[in-house]
Design an enzyme around this catalytic site. Structure first.
Site, PDB file in Angstrom:
ATOM      1  N   GLY A  54      -1.845   5.938  -6.763  1.00 39.56           N
ATOM      2  CA  GLY A  54      -2.243   4.982  -5.731  1.00 39.56           C
ATOM      3  C   GLY A  54      -1.277   3.859  -5.452  1.00 39.56           C
ATOM      4  CB  THR A  55       1.739   2.552  -6.210  1.00 44.64           C
ATOM      5  OG1 THR A  55       2.772   1.688  -5.713  1.00 44.64           O
ATOM      6  CG2 THR A  55       2.342   3.589  -7.143  1.00 44.64           C
ATOM      7  CB  SER A  56       3.132   2.717  -0.712  1.00 49.97           C
ATOM      8  OG  SER A  56       3.428   1.341  -0.981  1.00 49.97           O
ATOM      9  CG  ASN A  94      -3.982  -2.311  -8.574  1.00 51.29           C
ATOM     10  OD1 ASN A  94      -3.176  -2.315  -7.638  1.00 51.29           O
ATOM     11  ND2 ASN A  94      -4.623  -1.222  -8.946  1.00 51.29           N
ATOM     12  CB  VAL A  95      -3.983  -9.251  -9.007  1.00 52.74           C
ATOM     13  CG1 VAL A  95      -2.468  -9.392  -8.879  1.00 52.74           C
ATOM     14  CG2 VAL A  95      -4.625  -9.121  -7.630  1.00 52.74           C
ATOM     15  CG  HIS A 114       2.731  -7.247  -8.795  1.00 53.09           C
ATOM     16  ND1 HIS A 114       2.592  -6.207  -7.902  1.00 53.09           N
ATOM     17  CD2 HIS A 114       4.018  -7.200  -9.215  1.00 53.09           C
ATOM     18  CE1 HIS A 114       3.756  -5.588  -7.766  1.00 53.09           C
ATOM     19  NE2 HIS A 114       4.637  -6.155  -8.564  1.00 53.09           N
TER      20      HIS A 114
HETATM   21  N1  APR Z   1      -6.761   7.068  -4.238  1.00 53.21           N
HETATM   22  C1  APR Z   1      -5.431   7.134  -4.548  1.00 53.21           C
HETATM   23  N2  APR Z   1      -4.448   6.628  -3.756  1.00 53.21           N
HETATM   24  C2  APR Z   1      -4.839   6.038  -2.604  1.00 53.21           C
HETATM   25  C3  APR Z   1      -6.201   5.932  -2.203  1.00 53.21           C
HETATM   26  C4  APR Z   1      -7.179   6.479  -3.086  1.00 53.21           C
HETATM   27  N3  APR Z   1      -8.493   6.423  -2.782  1.00 53.21           N
HETATM   28  N4  APR Z   1      -6.235   5.281  -0.995  1.00 53.21           N
HETATM   29  C5  APR Z   1      -4.953   4.988  -0.679  1.00 53.21           C
HETATM   30  N5  APR Z   1      -4.118   5.443  -1.627  1.00 53.21           N
HETATM   31  C6  APR Z   1      -2.657   5.320  -1.701  1.00 53.21           C
HETATM   32  C7  APR Z   1      -1.931   5.218  -0.394  1.00 53.21           C
HETATM   33  O1  APR Z   1      -1.615   6.523   0.105  1.00 53.21           O
HETATM   34  C8  APR Z   1      -0.667   4.460  -0.787  1.00 53.21           C
HETATM   35  O2  APR Z   1       0.337   5.331  -1.274  1.00 53.21           O
HETATM   36  O3  APR Z   1      -2.408   4.087  -2.367  1.00 53.21           O
HETATM   37  C9  APR Z   1      -1.150   3.574  -1.943  1.00 53.21           C
HETATM   38  C10 APR Z   1      -1.342   2.125  -1.551  1.00 53.21           C
HETATM   39  O4  APR Z   1      -0.074   1.580  -1.264  1.00 53.21           O
HETATM   40  P1  APR Z   1       0.021  -0.003  -0.997  1.00 53.21           P
HETATM   41  O5  APR Z   1      -1.093  -0.418  -0.093  1.00 53.21           O
HETATM   42  O6  APR Z   1       1.429  -0.269  -0.597  1.00 53.21           O
HETATM   43  O7  APR Z   1      -0.280  -0.677  -2.405  1.00 53.21           O
HETATM   44  P2  APR Z   1       0.717  -0.862  -3.625  1.00 53.21           P
HETATM   45  O8  APR Z   1       1.699   0.256  -3.681  1.00 53.21           O
HETATM   46  O9  APR Z   1      -0.135  -1.089  -4.823  1.00 53.21           O
HETATM   47  O10 APR Z   1       1.487  -2.231  -3.250  1.00 53.21           O
HETATM   48  C11 APR Z   1       2.399  -2.692  -4.206  1.00 53.21           C
HETATM   49  O11 APR Z   1       2.737  -4.694  -2.897  1.00 53.21           O
HETATM   50  O12 APR Z   1       1.735  -6.251  -1.604  1.00 53.21           O
HETATM   51  C12 APR Z   1       2.281  -6.035  -2.833  1.00 53.21           C
HETATM   52  O13 APR Z   1       1.778  -7.132  -4.828  1.00 53.21           O
HETATM   53  C13 APR Z   1       1.259  -6.238  -3.897  1.00 53.21           C
HETATM   54  O14 APR Z   1       0.900  -4.963  -5.907  1.00 53.21           O
HETATM   55  C14 APR Z   1       1.097  -4.860  -4.504  1.00 53.21           C
HETATM   56  C15 APR Z   1       2.420  -4.195  -4.183  1.00 53.21           C
END
Ligand code: APR
Length: 226
Positions: free
Chosen positions: A170-172, A87-88, A104
């Protein structure tokens, strides 16, 4: 004290009202990544890129850490906590976490386009065309765009290797090299995954998923490991 290494993504900040990227209604449904978060987009229309980050920075100035950020900061009473975030935003720091590595970049910082070592804290949300570094070049967001190197990745890999417990929140795990950090987890240590979504971490790890939002999930994790 045992070392707790935590990898966080956009879901960590969702309960602070900050959009994730790939969930329904996420940022990448609204914007074309290549237009707003890539060197090509910057070269083509820097004002569009600046406006994309200005809107997110404006929202960040109006957002606060959620209970999950605060719970994670409180974990420092029980563990040597090292956070690696994709996260930024600065919500981990504002919640009180003292050891945060941004893979990032950071939304509240700007960087020279002629000398990347020149990084400036922003105390206002708007970065405009004409805002220049001390060497006279246009400032850009201090954020890693798609296609750019992730300078902090080797430091992050070293941190993952020190984990006694590893937590993913919380990351996909869609984006590399961040997602590849899991390959550095020491064999056999407990891995916890806090995410309400369907996830499938394999890599032969000993994973327990807490299928909850960050705030509830971290509170549950705390009961399990303290
Ligand atoms: N609590 C926990 N997890 C959650 C919540 C919540 N309230 N709401 C959503 N999620 C989960 C989703 O199920 C998903 O697995 O958070 C994740 C979000 O995934 P992404 O939107 O893909 O975000 P992220 O994994 O951080 O993306 C990685 O991609 O776009 C680039 O640089 C950007 O840092 C980012 C990177």
């Amino acid at each position: 004290m045992k070392t707790l290494v935590v990898l966080t993504g956009a879901g960590m900040s969702a309960e602070s009202g900050i959009k994730t990227f790939r969930d329904m209604g996420g940022l990448w449904e609204q914007y074309d990544i290549m237009e707003v978060a890539s060197p090509e987009g910057w070269a083509k229309h820097p004002e569009v890129v600046l406006e994309f980050y200005n809107q997110r920075r404006k929202q960040l100035f109006e957002s606060s850490p959620n209970k999950g950020h605060l719970e994670l900061a409180e974990m420092e009473k029980y563990f040597n906590v090292k956070i690696i975030t994709q996260n930024v935003d600065d919500l981990h720091e504002r919640a009180g976490s003292s050891n945060v590595l941004h893979l990032h970049g950071e939304l509240k910082k700007a960087r020279s386009t002629v000398d990347p070592s020149l990084v400036y804290e922003l105390d206002h949300w708007e970065l405009k065309i004409g805002d220049k570094c001390e060497k006279g070049s246009q400032l850009r967001p201090h954020v890693v765009w798609f296609g750019e190197a992730v300078p902090a990745i080797s430091e992050a890999e070293k941190i993952v290797k020190t984990a006694d417990i590893f937590v993913v929140i919380g990351t996909s795990l869609n984006v590399y090299p961040a997602a590849g950090l899991l390959w550095n987890i020491p064999p056999g240590i407990p891995v916890y995954l806090i995410d309400p979504g369907e996830m499938n971490i394999t890599q032969g790890l000993n994973v327990t998923q807490i299928k909850k939002k960050a705030s509830e999930g971290i509170a549950e994790l705390k009961k399990m490991i303290t």
